[in-house]
Design an enzyme around this catalytic site. Structure first.
Site, PDB file in Angstrom:
ATOM      1  N   GLU A 184    -117.135  14.516  -5.933  1.00 56.74           N
ATOM      2  CA  GLU A 184    -118.044  13.502  -5.404  1.00 56.74           C
ATOM      3  C   GLU A 184    -117.309  12.345  -4.742  1.00 56.74           C
ATOM      4  O   GLU A 184    -117.901  11.594  -3.989  1.00 56.74           O
ATOM      5  CB  GLU A 184    -118.972  12.974  -6.507  1.00 56.74           C
ATOM      6  CG  GLU A 184    -118.238  12.300  -7.655  1.00 56.74           C
ATOM      7  CD  GLU A 184    -119.174  11.786  -8.749  1.00 56.74           C
ATOM      8  OE1 GLU A 184    -120.330  12.215  -8.795  1.00 56.74           O
ATOM      9  OE2 GLU A 184    -118.730  10.953  -9.556  1.00 56.74           O
ATOM     10  N   ILE A 236    -105.585   8.525 -15.084  1.00 56.17           N
ATOM     11  CA  ILE A 236    -105.374   9.903 -15.540  1.00 56.17           C
ATOM     12  C   ILE A 236    -105.661  10.883 -14.407  1.00 56.17           C
ATOM     13  O   ILE A 236    -104.895  11.809 -14.143  1.00 56.17           O
ATOM     14  CB  ILE A 236    -106.238  10.223 -16.773  1.00 56.17           C
ATOM     15  CG1 ILE A 236    -105.908   9.258 -17.914  1.00 56.17           C
ATOM     16  CG2 ILE A 236    -106.007  11.664 -17.219  1.00 56.17           C
ATOM     17  CD1 ILE A 236    -106.823   9.385 -19.119  1.00 56.17           C
ATOM     18  N   GLY A 241    -112.359  12.872 -11.683  1.00 53.92           N
ATOM     19  CA  GLY A 241    -112.911  11.522 -11.661  1.00 53.92           C
ATOM     20  C   GLY A 241    -111.927  10.534 -11.075  1.00 53.92           C
ATOM     21  O   GLY A 241    -111.011  10.900 -10.345  1.00 53.92           O
ATOM     22  N   GLY A 260    -109.359   6.919 -11.583  1.00 52.90           N
ATOM     23  CA  GLY A 260    -108.552   6.218 -12.570  1.00 52.90           C
ATOM     24  C   GLY A 260    -107.169   6.805 -12.711  1.00 52.90           C
ATOM     25  O   GLY A 260    -106.793   7.753 -12.007  1.00 52.90           O
ATOM     26  N   GLY A 306    -121.559  10.881 -11.787  1.00 52.05           N
ATOM     27  CA  GLY A 306    -121.767  12.321 -11.683  1.00 52.05           C
ATOM     28  C   GLY A 306    -121.075  13.109 -12.770  1.00 52.05           C
ATOM     29  O   GLY A 306    -121.030  14.339 -12.707  1.00 52.05           O
ATOM     30  N   ASN A 358    -120.158   0.699 -16.037  1.00 49.85           N
ATOM     31  CA  ASN A 358    -120.538   1.039 -14.666  1.00 49.85           C
ATOM     32  C   ASN A 358    -121.761   1.948 -14.578  1.00 49.85           C
ATOM     33  O   ASN A 358    -122.616   1.772 -13.742  1.00 49.85           O
ATOM     34  CB  ASN A 358    -119.376   1.733 -13.955  1.00 49.85           C
ATOM     35  CG  ASN A 358    -118.113   0.901 -13.950  1.00 49.85           C
ATOM     36  OD1 ASN A 358    -117.097   1.303 -14.483  1.00 49.85           O
ATOM     37  ND2 ASN A 358    -118.186  -0.286 -13.377  1.00 49.85           N
TER      38      ASN A 358
END
Lengths: 528, 528
Positions: free
Chosen positions: A299, A278, A274, A276, A394, A390
């Site tokens: 994605e 981390i 994802g 961010g 996905g 938000n």
């Protein structure tokens, strides 16, 4: 002319030149109440000139609230478009993901009707005609690099839901972006058939190509072509911090153990990560780590992926979008085009997020939620259980279908009213986007909980032992012990919860500013 | 010898004849603490002779609690096996689904550690070695129709997780069932590779065949072969009632409208239907309805499917199991073998429930939950949020990936303390197995709510208008109005909930025996 080629050179189907006009001239095509579909995904590849011209028109003529549209876009787009539209009260419905302070405010105050859905489902359901009364989109606005001789649309930095928009849009406006190089050759477009005629997606590795490099488009639907020189307003780079680095270290360590046990190949499996701090730290850890010949099937690609390419550890990346920062990301990418271009493929959302390739390839899915609970249910969307940030994105496509389903979060988040912060591991998540059936491994900077094969009560104990912040550990342990005792005594204790107390920490935060409650007592009068 | 052929004729690999023994003689192979894998799925195709012999041994020798096993089986098996084992305290862990009063009691009182998972994930994760310390299964017990010359296992009435057990089992006991005809030719077995070597499943219609008719087995792993004449203890037929018929009528009507709008083909799309009275009513409605050339792609076929075949409306059915009733289902099937056999294919769980074919084919998924809430989150497993009934099963595999995701439930269920019953549509589900992102259409006998494309608050109002029982409608409307007002005023109202009151109906049921609360007032002292 542009340093990246003229508009004429980008429009290779010459009969379309007569449809070229200025962005302001397209305002005539918009009517309040229309269903609009845009290209774009996680501020990349979205139309800019036309939406901004329309916003200027609304502002100049005081048309706020009188020109409202329903917006269907693969994911978020740049703040200068959708958030500005929200400021100008130009949005009625918005699916399925958004970013921006004003759009989020409009949603949570009830002025904008937003819905979110797993992105892979959004893409196909849009093609099925599930989102509008007549199943159609009135007008699609698509950013392209070029138009081929046979009217194929060569996209830019994302594919989004453009193939589905071609199926359901009545009219099309194209923005040809000459302010940056053409992305021609980077896309792999599949125009998926709807069931019962859908065919297999024969992707067997991240680098598989199964389609074409442009999107077939009916030239008669094109009503306007506008030149644009605006670039994507990509997100700024998020710096790493100690917490993120600790989480990343736990994950890299876990991978090493899985490889040692023979459950993962030496080059791992295709990674989905994802966005961010981390995610950045994990990618950073991989760039320095022991694994080679990595691949990515995800994605969204961000700046850190360029670092991973540069480290020599990453062989190939498949994505729906190339969401680099406006600076330094995109300039770095364009200046080193030869180094990166043939190692990246951009796919439509309906393919990048489809369960079929994700499960076949065995992706390692990694995402950050708002919070998770002791039984491994996760909240990815609604702070406090009701306030949209938000959207789902996905995360569910990858977590449900990945080989390993990992979620990572700091054990606490900063709070204005408690110096220790609020806990991100709670007895019961107030909203659930991913269930206990979808998650394998949860990680905080405190540790990693490998929950595979564990029954709910065993999961909860491991979560408390490994993931909860020390300040919260005795509080949550007390709840769990109490819930077990009370529920098991009644023979209803498969997954113990106490519905009078399970949200006491959240209620206390609202009332007294802290989740660190002094005890689990509560007195309730039902007033019956 | 059996009327269905001798044991000798069923064991075509002659060298295995020397391993034939009586069920009692296999007891020597079992040691407390072992990880066991069985064939079987939704009481069909499970081993019977050996588990019953072992239970008899435990009972006779007072070994209750001294012979405990971890049971990994595709889904539930007959009560005479797993439930009897639970009675005799023979089960430590049980994955991922079960049926039976005693096993459920053991789980909810904390003696049996059960975990559930989407069945497609359970199957593959078992093959990945995620469920046991060393990734292995000590002993697999498989019911077969026959063993081929090259040691292929011809299965019986289900495929379950047999292919995965072949990957991870150290030793194998076979039960050759000569008490019924051989099912040879009905199975389509794919020995799936683990990632990164997994290949596409090239199923493009319910009737596609992509594999072999038997499961390859290493003969050296077989330690015993036992003859069995016991038949599956299939579930009794559930009668239809007015409520179920009303629900079915709403669904058939909905299908007709979708066909009229061009969103569904005239012969619909492959159907997946759960079990129980509503599913029976839907199948009954289809047998009398306007749709022809139907196909079924599901995980379990029950007696009513024979009616649908007999109606001439059903062309083909794909399933993981043929779970007919012991009588009249199986005798009717065996007596008309020629009529049904070539219209049915049985697939392994890892294929029947895989997202890949479900999404490609565009299945219409229909399942019954315990309850759903106004925002379309559904609880399929835990009554009251904590007490396990059976498990998640494949509901999530089909609901997440279907073309249409439908859940149906009576609007109320009977209660011992309230003549109106308890409501199955609640403000907030106390446990969530399927989220708002996974469901399209919710149905009760009151009406059908088509939630596609609706934002949360619009979904909630439609649920109240269409699905809630009239006695509960004003109560739930009042909650929703109050939640909207309070949350929107604070700017946190994307999906309004009030965490001090959202479970008041459930709390009042526990305290006062009714969910029909007089008002939404509540007084809470947090005792801080």
């Amino acid at each position: 002319m542009s340093e990246f080629g003229t508009l004429e050179s980008r429009i290779r189907r010459k009969s379309l030149m007569k449809k070229v006009m200025k962005a302001e001239e397209t305002i005539q095509f918009f009517k309040s109440g229309m269903n609009l579909g845009w290209s774009g995904f996680t501020p990349a590849g979205y139309p800019k000139a036309v939406p901004i011209a329309l916003a200027d028109h609304v502002e100049k003529n005081n048309l706020q609230g009188k020109m409202k549209f329903n917006l269907f876009i693969g994911a978020s787009v740049g703040a200068e478009t959708e958030n500005r539209w929200a400021q100008l009260d130009m949005i009625d419905r918005r699916w399925p993901y958004q970013t921006g302070k004003d759009i989020s405010k409009g949603i949570n105050e009830g002025r904008i009707r937003m819905g979110d859905k797993h992105l892979s489902l959004f893409a196909q359901d849009l093609g099925y005609g599930f989102y509008t009364e007549n199943g159609r989109i009135d007008l699609a606005i698509i950013e392209v690099s070029a138009i081929t001789e046979d009217c194929g649309l060569v996209l830019t930095s994302s594919c989004g839901v453009v193939p589905e928009l071609m199926m359901v849009a009545d009219r099309i406006i194209l923005e040809v972006n000459t302010g940056q190089p053409s992305f021609e050759g980077m896309h792999d477009i599949v125009m998926s058939q709807n069931p019962p005629n859908r065919q297999p997606y024969l992707i067997t590795k991240a680098s598989s190509r199964i389609g074409t490099t442009s999107v077939p488009c009916d030239p008669d639907k094109i009503i306007a072509i506008v030149e644009s020189k605006r670039r994507d307003k990509g997100r700024a780079f998020t710096d790493m911090d100690d917490t993120s680095e600790a989480i990343a270290a736990h994950i890299i360590d876990f991978f090493s153990n899985e490889v040692a046990k023979g459950r993962l190949p030496k080059n791992l499996l295709p990674l989905q990560s994802g966005v961010g701090s981390i995610a950045n730290a994990v990618v950073g850890g991989l760039a320095k780590g022991p694994f080679k010949n990595l691949t990515v099937y995800t994605e969204v690609l961000q700046d850190t992926m360029l670092d991973l390419f540069d480290s020599g550890k990453l062989d190939f990346a498949s994505s729906c979008s190339l969401s680099l920062s406006e600076s330094p990301g995109f300039p770095r990418f364009f200046d080193n085009w030869e180094k990166y271009a043939d190692k990246i493929v951009l796919r439509p959302l309906s393919i990048s997020n489809a369960p079929e390739p994700i499960r076949r390839l065995g992706c390692i899915a990694m995402n950050t939620p708002v919070e998770f609970d002791i039984y491994a249910h996760a909240n990815s969307t609604l702070v406090g259980g009701t306030r949209m940030i938000n959207g789902l994105g996905g995360s569910g496509d990858f977590l449900r279908n990945g080989f390993l389903k990992i979620m990572h979060s700091p054990s606490t988040r900063p709070s204005k009213t408690d110096p220790i912060g609020i806990t991100c591991v709670v007895p019961k998540a107030p909203h659930i986007d991913h269930t206990e059936h979808d998650l394998d491994v949860l990680v905080t900077e405190q540790g990693l909980a490998d929950l595979r094969g564990l029954a709910p009560k065993d999961r909860a104990q491991m979560m408390i032992d490994k993931c909860v912040h020390p300040e919260y550990k005795p509080i949550i342990q007390e709840y769990f012990d109490m819930a077990k005792k009370e529920c098991l005594a009644k023979g209803i204790g498969h997954e113990p919860q106490l519905f009078d107390r399970c949200f006491k920490m959240q209620q206390n935060l609202a009332k007294n500013g802290t989740m660190r409650i002094k005890n689990w007592d509560i007195k309730i009068d039902l007033c019956e």
